[in-house]
Write a protein that holds these residues in place. Structure first.
Motif, PDB file in Angstrom:
ATOM      1  N   ARG A  10       0.737  -1.163   0.051  1.00 52.32           N
ATOM      2  CA  ARG A  10       0.012  -0.014   0.192  1.00 52.32           C
ATOM      3  C   ARG A  10       0.974   1.210   0.005  1.00 52.32           C
ATOM      4  NH1 ARG A  10      -3.799  -0.441   4.827  1.00 52.32           N
ATOM      5  NH2 ARG A  10      -5.292   0.843   3.781  1.00 52.32           N
ATOM      6  N   PRO A  11       0.332   2.562  -0.423  1.00 51.61           N
ATOM      7  CA  PRO A  11       1.078   3.553  -0.254  1.00 51.61           C
ATOM      8  C   PRO A  11       1.438   3.819   0.928  1.00 51.61           C
ATOM      9  CG  PRO A  11      -0.880   3.959  -1.629  1.00 51.61           C
ATOM     10  CD  PRO A  11      -1.012   2.616  -1.006  1.00 51.61           C
ATOM     11  N   ALA A  12       2.799   4.739   1.063  1.00 52.94           N
ATOM     12  CA  ALA A  12       3.407   4.956   2.431  1.00 52.94           C
ATOM     13  C   ALA A  12       2.366   5.831   3.224  1.00 52.94           C
ATOM     14  CB  ALA A  12       4.615   5.775   2.109  1.00 52.94           C
ATOM     15  N   SER A  13       1.682   6.642   2.879  1.00 58.25           N
ATOM     16  CA  SER A  13       0.519   7.396   3.501  1.00 58.25           C
ATOM     17  C   SER A  13      -0.577   6.228   4.441  1.00 58.25           C
ATOM     18  CB  SER A  13      -0.324   8.288   2.817  1.00 58.25           C
ATOM     19  OG  SER A  13      -1.009   7.350   1.787  1.00 58.25           O
ATOM     20  N   LEU A  14      -0.653   5.230   3.824  1.00 61.92           N
ATOM     21  CA  LEU A  14      -1.348   4.361   4.368  1.00 61.92           C
ATOM     22  C   LEU A  14      -0.564   3.228   5.292  1.00 61.92           C
ATOM     23  CD1 LEU A  14      -4.003   3.309   1.635  1.00 61.92           C
ATOM     24  CD2 LEU A  14      -4.249   5.063   3.717  1.00 61.92           C
ATOM     25  N   ARG A  15       0.504   2.809   4.439  1.00 68.30           N
ATOM     26  CA  ARG A  15       1.338   1.712   5.010  1.00 68.30           C
ATOM     27  C   ARG A  15       2.043   2.060   6.587  1.00 68.30           C
ATOM     28  NH1 ARG A  15       4.279   1.338   1.015  1.00 68.30           N
ATOM     29  NH2 ARG A  15       6.307   2.056   1.702  1.00 68.30           N
ATOM     30  N   LEU A  16       2.332   3.337   6.534  1.00 69.38           N
ATOM     31  CA  LEU A  16       3.330   3.827   7.419  1.00 69.38           C
ATOM     32  C   LEU A  16       2.525   4.661   8.334  1.00 69.38           C
ATOM     33  CD1 LEU A  16       6.521   4.473   5.559  1.00 69.38           C
ATOM     34  CD2 LEU A  16       5.817   2.560   6.642  1.00 69.38           C
ATOM     35  N   PHE A  23       2.910  -3.563  10.039  1.00 72.72           N
ATOM     36  CA  PHE A  23       3.448  -4.248   9.142  1.00 72.72           C
ATOM     37  C   PHE A  23       2.646  -5.608   8.654  1.00 72.72           C
ATOM     38  CE2 PHE A  23       6.658  -7.909   8.508  1.00 72.72           C
ATOM     39  CZ  PHE A  23       6.946  -7.602   7.270  1.00 72.72           C
ATOM     40  N   TYR A  24       2.092  -6.186   9.877  1.00 71.19           N
ATOM     41  CA  TYR A  24       1.266  -7.442   9.691  1.00 71.19           C
ATOM     42  C   TYR A  24      -0.351  -7.100   9.239  1.00 71.19           C
ATOM     43  CZ  TYR A  24      -1.311 -11.715  11.379  1.00 71.19           C
ATOM     44  OH  TYR A  24      -2.149 -12.819  11.388  1.00 71.19           O
ATOM     45  N   GLU A  25      -0.794  -6.012   9.462  1.00 71.40           N
ATOM     46  CA  GLU A  25      -2.422  -5.742   9.117  1.00 71.40           C
ATOM     47  C   GLU A  25      -2.219  -4.669   7.865  1.00 71.40           C
ATOM     48  OE1 GLU A  25      -3.772  -3.912  12.607  1.00 71.40           O
ATOM     49  OE2 GLU A  25      -3.710  -5.796  14.066  1.00 71.40           O
ATOM     50  N   ASP A  26      -1.475  -3.915   7.538  1.00 70.25           N
ATOM     51  CA  ASP A  26      -1.525  -2.854   6.813  1.00 70.25           C
ATOM     52  C   ASP A  26      -0.777  -2.690   5.642  1.00 70.25           C
ATOM     53  OD1 ASP A  26      -3.407  -1.990   8.733  1.00 70.25           O
ATOM     54  OD2 ASP A  26      -2.334  -0.547   9.540  1.00 70.25           O
ATOM     55  N   TRP A  27       0.368  -3.484   5.556  1.00 68.80           N
ATOM     56  CA  TRP A  27       1.299  -3.193   4.410  1.00 68.80           C
ATOM     57  C   TRP A  27       0.885  -3.820   3.190  1.00 68.80           C
ATOM     58  CZ3 TRP A  27       7.214  -2.518   4.846  1.00 68.80           C
ATOM     59  CH2 TRP A  27       7.328  -1.773   5.982  1.00 68.80           C
ATOM     60  N   LEU A  28       0.316  -5.132   2.987  1.00 69.58           N
ATOM     61  CA  LEU A  28      -0.148  -5.728   1.925  1.00 69.58           C
ATOM     62  C   LEU A  28      -1.288  -5.116   1.422  1.00 69.58           C
ATOM     63  CD1 LEU A  28       0.811  -7.810  -0.179  1.00 69.58           C
ATOM     64  CD2 LEU A  28      -0.734  -9.428   0.984  1.00 69.58           C
TER      65      LEU A  28
END
Length: 209
Positions: free
Chosen positions: A68-74, A84-89
């Motif tokens: 996902r885009p950094a604004s969502l991923r981070l 990392f577990y829930e939001d990155w992919l």
């Protein structure tokens, strides 16, 4: 349960047999799941040529190209293991652009990459067509338990101690995410094939007794 040590070359040969013999519809969606130190990308790459030699068209896709885009991923920080577990992919993007098109009712046209995390923008990749009878080899970490529609999953398993030992210092913040994955998902139970890779030079196939 029994564990059978094999060489890396024999592992590729036997996994090629398993994948090639797997009943499937118009396409076969295969995932190689494992934390980075277990080498899921390398194993998937090693399977391409043997499958093509058998006349099977193969399309490689890395889950890392569907983050996902950094604004969502981070949003919760750069080193939050739960994020990392829930939001990155980008599960929806990967399903929409790759996995659903290779289902029985799909078109066969997929987007091999979606997001460039280094530039934090879309890759602008073009669509490619996978011929019927083709095999998707998707590689990445934390793939199970997400609802991804997959036909065959190979999980690369390692002990927590071995994973900690082989994880770079800069990435050690991810270790709680993999512990949570093991506890909540139990990928070794869900996968079709489990390979122990505490030492990647000496893998072992796991089979039920």
């Amino acid at each position: 349960m029994r564990v059978r040590p094999v060489s890396p070359d024999v592992l590729v040969e036997e996994l090629t047999d398993v994948i090639d013999a797997r009943p499937h519809g118009r396409w076969l969606r295969v995932a190689i799941d494992g934390a980075p130190p277990t080498g899921p990308h390398d194993l998937a790459d090693a399977l391409v040529t043997p499958l093509r030699v058998r006349g099977r068209p193969v399309q490689r896709v890395r889950a890392d190209d569907f983050l996902r885009p950094a604004s969502l991923r981070l949003e919760r920080g750069r080193t939050d293991p739960d994020a990392f577990y829930e939001d990155w992919l980008d599960v929806r993007g990967l399903t929409r652009e790759v996995l659903d098109p290779l289902g029985d009712a799909g078109t066969g046209r997929i987007l091999p990459t979606l997001w460039d995390t280094a530039m934090d923008r879309a890759t602008r990749a073009g669509y490619v067509s996978v011929p019927e009878g083709g095999i998707l080899l998707l590689s990445g970490a934390l793939l199970l338990g997400t609802g991804l529609p997959l036909d065959l999953v190979v999980h690369l398993s390692t002990s927590p101690a071995a994973l900690a030992r082989r994880t770079a210092d800069a990435d050690r913040w991810t270790l709680p995410a993999y512990a949570r994955y093991a506890d909540e998902v139990d990928p070794a139970l869900l996968a079709d094939v489990v390979v122990r890779v505490d030492d990647p030079r000496h893998p072992a196939l796991v089979a039920e007794a």
